[in-house]
Design a protein around this motif. Structure first.
Motif, short mmCIF file in Angstrom:
data_model
loop_
_atom_site.label_atom_id
_atom_site.label_comp_id
_atom_site.label_asym_id
_atom_site.label_seq_id
_atom_site.Cartn_x
_atom_site.Cartn_y
_atom_site.Cartn_z
N GLU A 102 0.83 -1.21 0.00
CA GLU A 102 0.00 0.00 0.00
C GLU A 102 0.86 1.26 0.00
OE1 GLU A 102 -3.35 1.96 2.85
OE2 GLU A 102 -3.42 -0.22 2.59
N SER A 103 1.96 1.23 0.72
CA SER A 103 2.82 2.41 0.79
C SER A 103 3.51 2.71 -0.54
CB SER A 103 3.90 2.21 1.88
OG SER A 103 4.72 1.11 1.54
N MET A 104 3.55 1.75 -1.44
CA MET A 104 4.19 1.92 -2.75
C MET A 104 3.19 1.95 -3.90
SD MET A 104 7.43 2.21 -2.83
CE MET A 104 8.55 2.40 -1.51
N ASN A 105 1.95 1.79 -3.60
CA ASN A 105 0.94 1.64 -4.65
C ASN A 105 0.49 3.00 -5.18
OD1 ASN A 105 -0.83 0.53 -6.44
ND2 ASN A 105 -2.04 -0.57 -4.90
N THR A 106 1.26 3.51 -6.14
CA THR A 106 0.93 4.76 -6.81
C THR A 106 0.80 4.48 -8.30
OG1 THR A 106 3.24 5.38 -7.22
CG2 THR A 106 2.27 6.08 -5.10
N PRO A 107 0.15 5.37 -9.04
CA PRO A 107 0.06 5.17 -10.49
C PRO A 107 1.42 5.08 -11.18
CG PRO A 107 -1.50 6.85 -9.80
CD PRO A 107 -0.65 6.53 -8.60
N GLN A 108 2.38 5.86 -10.70
CA GLN A 108 3.70 5.85 -11.31
C GLN A 108 4.40 4.50 -11.13
OE1 GLN A 108 2.63 8.13 -9.09
NE2 GLN A 108 2.61 10.07 -10.18
N ILE A 109 4.31 3.95 -9.95
CA ILE A 109 4.94 2.66 -9.68
C ILE A 109 4.18 1.55 -10.40
CG2 ILE A 109 5.41 0.95 -7.86
CD1 ILE A 109 6.27 3.34 -6.11
N PHE A 110 2.87 1.63 -10.39
CA PHE A 110 2.08 0.62 -11.11
C PHE A 110 2.43 0.61 -12.59
CE2 PHE A 110 -1.64 -1.06 -13.31
CZ PHE A 110 -1.84 -2.26 -12.62
N SER A 111 2.62 1.80 -13.17
CA SER A 111 2.96 1.87 -14.59
C SER A 111 4.34 1.27 -14.86
CB SER A 111 2.88 3.30 -15.12
OG SER A 111 3.87 4.10 -14.55
N ARG A 112 5.27 1.40 -13.92
CA ARG A 112 6.59 0.77 -14.06
C ARG A 112 6.48 -0.75 -13.98
NH1 ARG A 112 10.00 3.87 -16.74
NH2 ARG A 112 9.90 5.99 -15.93
N VAL A 113 5.58 -1.23 -13.16
CA VAL A 113 5.35 -2.68 -13.07
C VAL A 113 4.78 -3.19 -14.39
CG1 VAL A 113 4.04 -4.51 -11.91
CG2 VAL A 113 5.11 -2.71 -10.56
N VAL A 114 3.85 -2.43 -14.97
CA VAL A 114 3.26 -2.83 -16.26
C VAL A 114 4.33 -2.81 -17.36
CG1 VAL A 114 1.58 -2.19 -18.03
CG2 VAL A 114 0.93 -2.13 -15.61
N ALA A 115 5.18 -1.80 -17.36
CA ALA A 115 6.27 -1.74 -18.35
C ALA A 115 7.22 -2.92 -18.17
CB ALA A 115 7.03 -0.42 -18.22
N LEU A 116 7.52 -3.25 -16.92
CA LEU A 116 8.37 -4.40 -16.62
C LEU A 116 7.72 -5.69 -17.08
CD1 LEU A 116 10.90 -5.59 -15.26
CD2 LEU A 116 9.65 -5.50 -13.09
N GLU A 117 6.42 -5.80 -16.88
CA GLU A 117 5.66 -6.97 -17.32
C GLU A 117 5.81 -7.17 -18.83
OE1 GLU A 117 1.10 -8.57 -16.79
OE2 GLU A 117 1.40 -6.43 -17.24
N THR A 118 5.72 -6.08 -19.58
CA THR A 118 5.88 -6.14 -21.03
C THR A 118 7.25 -6.71 -21.41
OG1 THR A 118 4.41 -4.25 -21.29
CG2 THR A 118 5.84 -4.78 -23.16
N LYS A 119 8.29 -6.25 -20.74
CA LYS A 119 9.65 -6.71 -21.03
C LYS A 119 9.84 -8.16 -20.59
CE LYS A 119 10.45 -2.74 -22.72
NZ LYS A 119 10.31 -2.56 -24.14
N ILE A 120 9.16 -8.57 -19.53
CA ILE A 120 9.22 -9.97 -19.09
C ILE A 120 8.64 -10.87 -20.18
CG2 ILE A 120 8.20 -11.65 -17.49
CD1 ILE A 120 8.53 -9.49 -15.28
N LYS A 157 12.41 7.38 -6.05
CA LYS A 157 11.89 8.75 -6.22
C LYS A 157 10.70 9.01 -5.30
CE LYS A 157 13.15 9.87 -10.99
NZ LYS A 157 12.57 10.18 -12.32
N LYS A 158 9.84 8.03 -5.18
CA LYS A 158 8.66 8.18 -4.34
C LYS A 158 9.07 8.43 -2.88
CE LYS A 158 4.54 5.86 -2.62
NZ LYS A 158 4.71 6.37 -1.27
N ILE A 159 9.98 7.63 -2.40
CA ILE A 159 10.45 7.78 -1.01
C ILE A 159 11.18 9.11 -0.84
CG2 ILE A 159 11.98 6.81 0.75
CD1 ILE A 159 9.36 5.24 0.26
N GLU A 160 11.98 9.48 -1.82
CA GLU A 160 12.72 10.75 -1.75
C GLU A 160 11.75 11.93 -1.69
OE1 GLU A 160 15.70 13.44 -4.52
OE2 GLU A 160 15.54 11.29 -4.93
N LYS A 161 10.73 11.89 -2.52
CA LYS A 161 9.76 12.99 -2.54
C LYS A 161 8.99 13.07 -1.23
CE LYS A 161 6.05 15.00 -5.21
NZ LYS A 161 5.16 14.92 -6.36
N GLU A 162 8.64 11.91 -0.68
CA GLU A 162 7.92 11.90 0.60
C GLU A 162 8.77 12.42 1.74
OE1 GLU A 162 6.62 7.87 1.15
OE2 GLU A 162 4.89 8.12 -0.17
N SER A 163 10.09 12.23 1.67
CA SER A 163 10.96 12.64 2.77
C SER A 163 11.31 14.13 2.71
CB SER A 163 12.24 11.81 2.78
OG SER A 163 13.00 12.05 1.63
#
Length: 170
Positions: A102-120, A157-163
């Motif tokens: 939940e702490s990592m579930n953002t649209p930006q991270i989800f889109s990176r997972v989808v991009a990674l899925e494509t490459k897999i 980046k997400k953690i950096e921005k939050e901090s």
């Protein structure tokens, strides 16, 4: 005369089976030695690893840990995970998306997972070809490693921005 034909027929069948097995063994050996660890080490990309704070937040994310082990295998030129495991590859991708902490579930991270899925899936496709071209397999490996690296970068980046503690003017 019938006995000679029978022996000839048996000989012919046994030779064909032997040739078929030799071809199967050669194809299997060829696909395993197609790329080496040195080939992968020579790929040019920037590798981002998860930050310590990211590691804390994703420490319980089992599918990320599994993916990280797969990435290490790929870096060692071991593509066995992708060979003949279509259902397992699909399950990994689906569970990776559905179990984002939940702490990592953002649209930006989800889109990176989808991009990674494509490459897999692309890497799986090349790894399962009967006679793959080395350049294409290496290209797919490079794209997969870049996508994983970008995924880690996005979490960092997400953690950096939050901090960041930015004070808004009054």
């Amino acid at each position: 005369m019938k006995f000679v034909r029978f022996l000839f027929f048996i000989c012919l069948i046994s030779c064909q089976d032997s040739n078929k097995q030799d071809v199967e063994v050669n194809i299997e050996q060829n696909s395993q030695t197609l790329i080496s660890q040195a080939d992968i080490e020579n790929l040019k990309y920037i590798e981002f690893l998860p930050d310590i704070k990211v590691k804390k937040q994703i420490s319980g994310w089992e599918k990320y840990s599994e993916l990280d082990r797969i990435v290490e295998d790929v870096k060692a030129a071991n593509l066995s995970f992708f060979k003949g495991n279509s259902e397992i590859v699909n399950a990994l991708c689906e569970e990776l998306k559905s179990t984002i902490p939940e702490s990592m579930n953002t649209p930006q991270i989800f889109s990176r997972v989808v991009a990674l899925e494509t490459k897999i899936f692309k890497l799986e496709n090349f790894a399962n070809q009967s006679n793959p071209k080395k350049e294409l397999v290496l290209g797919a490996v490079e794209e997969f490693l870049i996508a994983f690296s970008n995924f880690n970068l996005q979490m960092n980046k997400k953690i950096e921005k939050e901090s960041q503690n930015i004070q808004k003017p009054n």
